[in-house]
Motif scaffolding. Structure first.
Motif, PDB file in Angstrom:
ATOM      1  N   UNK A  21      11.501  53.831  -2.780  1.00 11.59           N
ATOM      2  CA  UNK A  21      11.369  55.220  -2.293  1.00 11.59           C
ATOM      3  C   UNK A  21       9.957  55.468  -1.762  1.00 11.59           C
ATOM      4  N   UNK A  22       9.805  56.331  -0.767  1.00 11.78           N
ATOM      5  CA  UNK A  22       8.456  56.606  -0.241  1.00 11.78           C
ATOM      6  C   UNK A  22       7.610  57.327  -1.295  1.00 11.78           C
ATOM      7  N   UNK A  23       6.313  57.044  -1.282  1.00 17.35           N
ATOM      8  CA  UNK A  23       5.403  57.623  -2.288  1.00 17.35           C
ATOM      9  C   UNK A  23       4.964  59.027  -1.849  1.00 17.35           C
ATOM     10  N   UNK A  24       5.878  59.982  -1.974  1.00 18.97           N
ATOM     11  CA  UNK A  24       5.569  61.340  -1.507  1.00 18.97           C
ATOM     12  C   UNK A  24       4.802  62.119  -2.572  1.00 18.97           C
ATOM     13  N   UNK A  25       3.923  63.034  -2.151  1.00 19.20           N
ATOM     14  CA  UNK A  25       3.220  63.868  -3.141  1.00 19.20           C
ATOM     15  C   UNK A  25       4.176  64.865  -3.790  1.00 19.20           C
ATOM     16  N   UNK A  26       3.796  65.402  -4.963  1.00 20.36           N
ATOM     17  CA  UNK A  26       4.718  66.284  -5.706  1.00 20.36           C
ATOM     18  C   UNK A  26       4.717  67.698  -5.135  1.00 20.36           C
ATOM     19  N   UNK A  27       5.202  67.860  -3.910  1.00 25.84           N
ATOM     20  CA  UNK A  27       5.166  69.166  -3.249  1.00 25.84           C
ATOM     21  C   UNK A  27       6.566  69.767  -3.225  1.00 25.84           C
ATOM     22  N   UNK A  28       6.644  71.044  -3.601  1.00 23.79           N
ATOM     23  CA  UNK A  28       7.918  71.773  -3.653  1.00 23.79           C
ATOM     24  C   UNK A  28       7.926  72.855  -2.561  1.00 23.79           C
ATOM     25  N   UNK A  29       9.117  73.373  -2.212  1.00 25.37           N
ATOM     26  CA  UNK A  29       9.184  74.380  -1.141  1.00 25.37           C
ATOM     27  C   UNK A  29       8.263  75.581  -1.383  1.00 25.37           C
ATOM     28  N   UNK A  30       8.109  75.989  -2.652  1.00 24.93           N
ATOM     29  CA  UNK A  30       7.279  77.184  -2.891  1.00 24.93           C
ATOM     30  C   UNK A  30       5.789  76.926  -2.578  1.00 24.93           C
ATOM     31  N   UNK A  31       5.395  75.653  -2.557  1.00 24.56           N
ATOM     32  CA  UNK A  31       3.995  75.342  -2.211  1.00 24.56           C
ATOM     33  C   UNK A  31       3.741  75.676  -0.746  1.00 24.56           C
ATOM     34  N   UNK A 267       4.367  64.350 -14.193  1.00 26.53           N
ATOM     35  CA  UNK A 267       4.201  63.242 -13.249  1.00 26.53           C
ATOM     36  C   UNK A 267       3.521  62.042 -13.940  1.00 26.53           C
ATOM     37  N   UNK A 268       2.491  62.366 -14.744  1.00 33.07           N
ATOM     38  CA  UNK A 268       1.777  61.281 -15.432  1.00 33.07           C
ATOM     39  C   UNK A 268       2.663  60.659 -16.512  1.00 33.07           C
ATOM     40  N   UNK A 269       3.441  61.496 -17.188  1.00 37.72           N
ATOM     41  CA  UNK A 269       4.325  60.967 -18.237  1.00 37.72           C
ATOM     42  C   UNK A 269       5.310  59.969 -17.612  1.00 37.72           C
ATOM     43  N   UNK A 270       5.818  60.300 -16.432  1.00 42.69           N
ATOM     44  CA  UNK A 270       6.782  59.395 -15.774  1.00 42.69           C
ATOM     45  C   UNK A 270       6.093  58.094 -15.352  1.00 42.69           C
ATOM     46  N   UNK A 271       4.897  58.215 -14.776  1.00 37.16           N
ATOM     47  CA  UNK A 271       4.197  56.984 -14.383  1.00 37.16           C
ATOM     48  C   UNK A 271       3.900  56.109 -15.612  1.00 37.16           C
ATOM     49  N   UNK A 272       3.570  56.765 -16.729  1.00 35.80           N
ATOM     50  CA  UNK A 272       3.249  55.987 -17.943  1.00 35.80           C
ATOM     51  C   UNK A 272       4.500  55.324 -18.506  1.00 35.80           C
ATOM     52  N   UNK A 273       5.627  56.003 -18.414  1.00 35.21           N
ATOM     53  CA  UNK A 273       6.875  55.393 -18.901  1.00 35.21           C
ATOM     54  C   UNK A 273       7.228  54.177 -18.033  1.00 35.21           C
ATOM     55  N   UNK A 387       8.428  58.840  -8.491  1.00 38.47           N
ATOM     56  CA  UNK A 387       9.780  58.893  -7.924  1.00 38.47           C
ATOM     57  C   UNK A 387      10.569  57.611  -8.136  1.00 38.47           C
ATOM     58  N   UNK A 388       9.932  56.582  -8.717  1.00 36.49           N
ATOM     59  CA  UNK A 388      10.659  55.340  -8.976  1.00 36.49           C
ATOM     60  C   UNK A 388      11.694  55.541 -10.085  1.00 36.49           C
ATOM     61  N   UNK A 389      12.813  54.828  -9.971  1.00 35.27           N
ATOM     62  CA  UNK A 389      13.793  54.784 -11.069  1.00 35.27           C
ATOM     63  C   UNK A 389      13.418  53.631 -12.005  1.00 35.27           C
ATOM     64  N   UNK A 390      14.072  53.597 -13.162  1.00 33.73           N
ATOM     65  CA  UNK A 390      13.862  52.459 -14.069  1.00 33.73           C
ATOM     66  C   UNK A 390      14.222  51.154 -13.366  1.00 33.73           C
ATOM     67  N   UNK A 391      15.266  51.221 -12.546  1.00 34.77           N
ATOM     68  CA  UNK A 391      15.718  50.026 -11.831  1.00 34.77           C
ATOM     69  C   UNK A 391      14.639  49.526 -10.859  1.00 34.77           C
ATOM     70  N   UNK A 393      11.458  49.738 -11.302  1.00 29.53           N
ATOM     71  CA  UNK A 393      10.469  49.017 -12.119  1.00 29.53           C
ATOM     72  C   UNK A 393      11.037  47.669 -12.558  1.00 29.53           C
ATOM     73  N   UNK A 394      12.303  47.656 -12.954  1.00 30.44           N
ATOM     74  CA  UNK A 394      12.907  46.409 -13.443  1.00 30.44           C
ATOM     75  C   UNK A 394      12.979  45.356 -12.332  1.00 30.44           C
ATOM     76  N   UNK A 395      13.285  45.791 -11.115  1.00 32.96           N
ATOM     77  CA  UNK A 395      13.322  44.840  -9.993  1.00 32.96           C
ATOM     78  C   UNK A 395      11.932  44.246  -9.748  1.00 32.96           C
ATOM     79  N   UNK A 396      10.922  45.092  -9.852  1.00 31.76           N
ATOM     80  CA  UNK A 396       9.558  44.584  -9.679  1.00 31.76           C
ATOM     81  C   UNK A 396       9.261  43.529 -10.745  1.00 31.76           C
ATOM     82  N   UNK A 397       9.615  43.855 -11.995  1.00 29.96           N
ATOM     83  CA  UNK A 397       9.372  42.904 -13.083  1.00 29.96           C
ATOM     84  C   UNK A 397      10.086  41.581 -12.831  1.00 29.96           C
ATOM     85  N   UNK A 398      11.340  41.649 -12.371  1.00 30.47           N
ATOM     86  CA  UNK A 398      12.105  40.412 -12.129  1.00 30.47           C
ATOM     87  C   UNK A 398      11.474  39.597 -11.004  1.00 30.47           C
ATOM     88  N   UNK A 399      11.032  40.303  -9.956  1.00 29.15           N
ATOM     89  CA  UNK A 399      10.429  39.591  -8.820  1.00 29.15           C
ATOM     90  C   UNK A 399       9.110  38.930  -9.231  1.00 29.15           C
TER      91      UNK A 399
END
Ligand SMILES: Cc1ncc(COP(=O)(O)O)c(C=O)c1O
Length: 421
Positions: A21-31, A267-273, A387-391, A393-399
């Motif tokens: 997925x593209x590395x988009x910033x965390x911007x929402x419509x209300x911003x 956002x940081x919690x997701x990156x850390x996970x 925005x990455x899924x667990x999958x 990350x797992x694909x990166x690990x496998x590669x």
């Protein structure tokens, strides 16, 4: 060789065929609406509106500081320039910094006619080595810049001790490390200054932008003046009480950054996970070393990085052929880029190095910081995104594991230690 192990670069099946997925910033419509409201108001500059002021206050609060201790500016480079401007070095004074960083760490030193003195990085963490910092201190040293590379906190305890023992300012370059933590405390609050970037690739962004946290009230006042042409706004008479730049953040930048700030913890919690998942996957890969973080430290994972025993560029290319976005090397040690190696800051004058104000310095040539130079052949990284899924990350690990197995088989890494999965 098992068919599953044939590298995609050699005609085997890639681990992954879907794009990341593209590395988009965390911007929402209300911003966008917040920015549009600023434009509609007609008050686009900070002294006419309240967006930048509110961003400063919220950013200070997120770091446990009072509003006056955060100063907004136009870029991370400007945020660092505010710090150097507030320190107010004499021409030829020295500021110690690591060579593995963005050029924006060094530009403010030269802009204030001070001398950047490079201290090596630690080979295991890639952050500035406190022991080498201590060796490079001279009677002209005024400050140490610690760069929290890729979001990993430097050894702030020893750096703080060295700075205090020698009466030096400690500047934290947190451009890549927003809300990273050292011993449970956010980076940017350990030093005299903490400098952040809101450039497009950063965790939250205004396209460009900077924030400087300042511990001491007098320094904070100087930094604020430095960003605003040395112009104190409270007096009735227009005057300029010190040298400064125009680094005023616009209200549009303030609004869009302010809107994203509350999203940072999630956002940081997701990156850390995701990083924890990768840590587990890469721990099984022979030859791959992901430096552990000390207890109480948290990276903000601007990038997720690891080292290989050798041939990082080839490793990254083979991983990309497997369909995962691995890069290698990061930057050339900055003393080897033409602007510094040829001492070209101010025409052909070699200023500030060649000026009568400066102490003679060793030439900028290979060998100055050996660990930094070795990094280029060992470092690999990916831009980890919330925005990455667990999958993903797992694909990166496998590669990574697949390419590592191939490099071991080929004998390219000597006899690396570690599991062979
Ligand atoms: C470590 C570091 N320092 C300083 C900067 C300069 O920030 P900016 O590009 O916002 O001027 C950056 C930007 O990438 C950086 O990564």
């Amino acid at each position: 060789m098992a068919a599953r192990d044939a590298l995609a670069a050699d005609g085997g099946a890639p681990v992954r065929t879907r794009p990341y997925p593209p590395a988009l910033p965390p911007i929402e419509p209300e911003d966008a609406e917040a920015v549009a409201a600023v434009v509609r108001s007609g008050q686009l500059w900070r002294h006419g509106g309240r967006q930048v002021r509110e961003l400063e206050a919220a950013f200070a609060l997120a770091h446990g500081l009072a509003p006056a201790h955060a100063v907004a500016s136009t870029s991370g480079t400007a945020a660092l320039h505010l710090a150097v401007g507030a320190i107010d070095p004499e021409p030829g004074d020295e500021i110690i910094a690591p060579p593995i960083t963005d050029f924006g760490t060094i530009i403010p030193i030269l802009a204030q006619n001070a001398i950047p003195v490079f201290a090596d990085v630690r080979p295991d963490t890639w952050c500035i080595d406190p022991e080498d910092v201590a060796r490079r201190i001279s009677p002209r040293t005024r400050a140490i810049v610690a760069v929290h590379l890729f979001g990993r906190p430097c050894e702030l305890g020893p750096l703080r001790q060295i700075a205090s023992a020698h009466g030096l300012a400690l500047v934290e370059d947190c451009a890549q490390a927003i809300l990273a933590e050292h011993e449970g405390r956010p980076v940017g609050t350990w030093g005299d200054f903490g400098c952040f970037s809101l450039q497009q690739s950063k965790h939250i962004t205004a396209g460009e932008g900077g924030l400087t946290l300042v511990r001491d009230g007098a320094h904070a006042a100087r930094a604020r003046l430095f960003a605003d042409k040395g112009w104190p706004r409270e007096g009735a008479v227009r005057t300029h009480v010190q040298f400064g730049m125009n680094y005023r953040m616009t209200e549009m930048q303030g609004a869009v950054a302010r809107a994203q700030l509350p999203r940072l913890p999630a956002l940081l919690a997701r990156r850390r996970a995701l990083a924890a998942r990768l840590d587990a996957a890469l721990a099984q890969a022979m030859g791959i070393v992901v430096p552990p973080l000390p207890a109480g430290s948290q990276s903000s994972y601007w990038q997720y990085a690891w080292s290989v025993p050798a041939r990082a560029a080839e490793f990254a290319a083979a991983a990309r052929a497997e369909g995962v976005p691995v890069a290698s090397g990061y930057v050339t040690p900055l003393y080897l880029v033409p602007a510094l190696r040829e001492r070209r800051a101010y025409g052909g004058s070699a200023f500030p190095w060649g000026s009568p104000y400066a102490r003679p310095q060793p030439p900028f040539e290979p060998g100055l910081c050996p660990a930094a130079e070795t990094m280029a052949d060992r470092l690999c990284y990916v831009t980890l995104h919330q925005g990455w899924s667990d999958e993903d990350a797992d694909d990166l690990g496998r590669a990574v594991r697949k390419v590592a197995r191939a490099f071991v088989r080929r004998g390219w890494w000597g006899e690396p230690r570690g599991p062979s999965a």
